[in-house]
Design an enzyme around this catalytic site. Structure first.
Site, PDB file in Angstrom:
ATOM      1  N   LYS A 132     -44.323 -18.752  12.456  1.00 19.30           N
ATOM      2  CA  LYS A 132     -44.455 -17.294  12.347  1.00 19.30           C
ATOM      3  C   LYS A 132     -43.071 -16.647  12.275  1.00 19.30           C
ATOM      4  O   LYS A 132     -42.813 -15.787  11.440  1.00 19.30           O
ATOM      5  CB  LYS A 132     -45.226 -16.741  13.556  1.00 19.30           C
ATOM      6  CG  LYS A 132     -46.719 -16.978  13.457  1.00 19.30           C
ATOM      7  CD  LYS A 132     -47.455 -16.700  14.766  1.00 19.30           C
ATOM      8  CE  LYS A 132     -48.926 -17.107  14.608  1.00 19.30           C
ATOM      9  NZ  LYS A 132     -49.680 -17.121  15.853  1.00 19.30           N
TER      10      LYS A 132
ATOM     11  N   GLN B 282     -49.352 -15.267  21.901  1.00 21.07           N
ATOM     12  CA  GLN B 282     -49.954 -16.516  21.426  1.00 21.07           C
ATOM     13  C   GLN B 282     -51.017 -17.009  22.413  1.00 21.07           C
ATOM     14  O   GLN B 282     -50.741 -17.161  23.604  1.00 21.07           O
ATOM     15  CB  GLN B 282     -48.840 -17.563  21.241  1.00 21.07           C
ATOM     16  CG  GLN B 282     -49.300 -18.865  20.651  1.00 21.07           C
ATOM     17  CD  GLN B 282     -49.765 -18.732  19.195  1.00 21.07           C
ATOM     18  OE1 GLN B 282     -49.136 -18.062  18.384  1.00 21.07           O
ATOM     19  NE2 GLN B 282     -50.884 -19.359  18.872  1.00 21.07           N
TER      20      GLN B 282
ATOM     21  N   ASP C 141     -52.764  -8.890  15.842  1.00 17.05           N
ATOM     22  CA  ASP C 141     -53.818  -9.914  15.845  1.00 17.05           C
ATOM     23  C   ASP C 141     -55.201  -9.260  15.740  1.00 17.05           C
ATOM     24  O   ASP C 141     -56.192  -9.943  15.462  1.00 17.05           O
ATOM     25  CB  ASP C 141     -53.751 -10.715  17.158  1.00 17.05           C
ATOM     26  CG  ASP C 141     -53.291 -12.148  16.943  1.00 17.05           C
ATOM     27  OD1 ASP C 141     -53.301 -12.597  15.783  1.00 17.05           O
ATOM     28  OD2 ASP C 141     -52.940 -12.798  17.939  1.00 17.05           O
TER      29      ASP C 141
END
Ligand code: NAD
Length: 296
Positions: free
Chosen positions: A54, A98, A121
């Site tokens: 990422k 995460q 997200d």
């Protein structure tokens, strides 16, 4: 019929190029640099690989990338304090924590503490609600990537029968909402669905997000249907391992009209959509028009 292969790797490269061009214009015209902060707690090897990739791709499209790697025993208070600081940081437009988090941390609480406008997200309950009511939201990256590939392949999805196999909050449910938003007739199938084969056979679009290697055989697929395989399963292959999806690729590809391979299908689209979401968040935060074709 042999299915057309939907090349997610090439598609993701196009999305990244589009994001990169837009970022260049933001810099040149407004002096703005979109910023993405990724928070990783602990040392889960798979998560470390994702976070590295990422960060690398964020920098490659000209954005600012910030990584916070915290010890596995980080307290909830410390994690929440970091998120609060990132919420207040005007140079950060996207925050990604995460998952999974170590067990002593409450995921719902942590995700709920992210500013919904920076929740790239799309997991914050506000974004879930906005998506569910058809309003502008941050959309989870994997389903957004699937939607982009479907729109690119079909143009309009209006009136198509879609079956999503899997009802997770990360993939299945938001995928179903997105397909509904594009006027598909949507069925969500799951582990308790009766006659799954019959349900899948009705679908013009099948999205499989189950996590069971090659569970969907070709004889469940309506001839000409589009098959989007979200599954990423590692299976033994001699002395090594290999990745397979949730659909049995060869038998499905023999019947389907189009299909995404694993690897090289949905997978690469997920990070590309994370970058797209960060760009969108930056544009929204600054009252600028959103990038075309990169949002739901
Ligand atoms: P999950 O375990 O949270 O959900 C799986 C869903 O499948 C559940 O809703 C369950 O009801 C359903 N299910 C289980 N067994 C079933 C059966 N026999 N028949 C029908 N439905 C059944 O998983 P998830 O997070 O949604 O992920 C699904 C898959 O997608 C996994 O392989 C995961 O690795 C992959 N994934 C890929 C990406 C990507 O970037 N490509 C992103 C997220 C998840």
């Amino acid at each position: 019929m042999t299915a057309q292969v939907i090349d997610g790797k090439a598609f993701a490269a196009r999305v990244r190029a589009q994001v990169g061009e837009h970022v260049g214009r933001l810099k040149a015209e407004h002096g703005l640099v979109p910023g993405l902060a990724v928070v990783l707690v602990g040392e889960d090897p798979a998560s470390q690989v994702y976070v590295r990739s990422k960060g690398k791709q964020t920098v490659e499209v000209g954005m600012k990338s910030v990584e916070h790697r915290l010890e596995v025993d980080t307290s909830e208070a410390d994690l929440l304090a970091l998120i609060e600081a990132l919420n207040a940081d005007a140079s950060i437009h996207g925050i990604l924590v995460q998952l999974p988090l170590p067990k002593h941390l409450n995921e719902e609480l942590v995700i709920g503490s992210i500013d919904p406008a920076k929740d790239v997200d799309g997991f914050h309950i506000s974004n879930v609600g906005l998506l569910g009511t058809g309003q502008k939201s941050m959309v989870p990256c994997t389903p957004l990537g699937c939607l982009m590939m479907l729109r690119d392949h079909h143009g309009s999805l209006s009136g198509m029968d879609a079956v999503v196999i899997g009802r997770s909050n990360i993939v299945g449910k938001p995928m179903a909402q997105l397909l509904l938003g594009d006027s598909c007739t949507v069925t969500i199938a799951h582990s308790r669905t009766k006659d799954l084969a019959d349900v899948v056979r009705r679908a013009d679009i099948v999205v499989a997000a189950v996590g069971r290697p090659e569970m969907v055989p070709g004889d469940w697929i309506k001839p000409g249907a589009t098959v989007i395989d979200v599954g990423i399963n590692r299976v033994p292959n001699g002395e090594k391992t290999r990745l397979v999806g949730d659909v049995d690729y060869d038998s499905c590809a023999a019947v389907a009209g189009a299909i995404t391979p694993v690897p090289g299908g949905v997978g690469p689209m997920t990070i590309a959509c994370l970058l797209a979401n960060t760009l969108t968040a930056c544009c929204r935060a600054n009252g600028l028009p959103e990038p075309e074709g990169l949002t739901a």
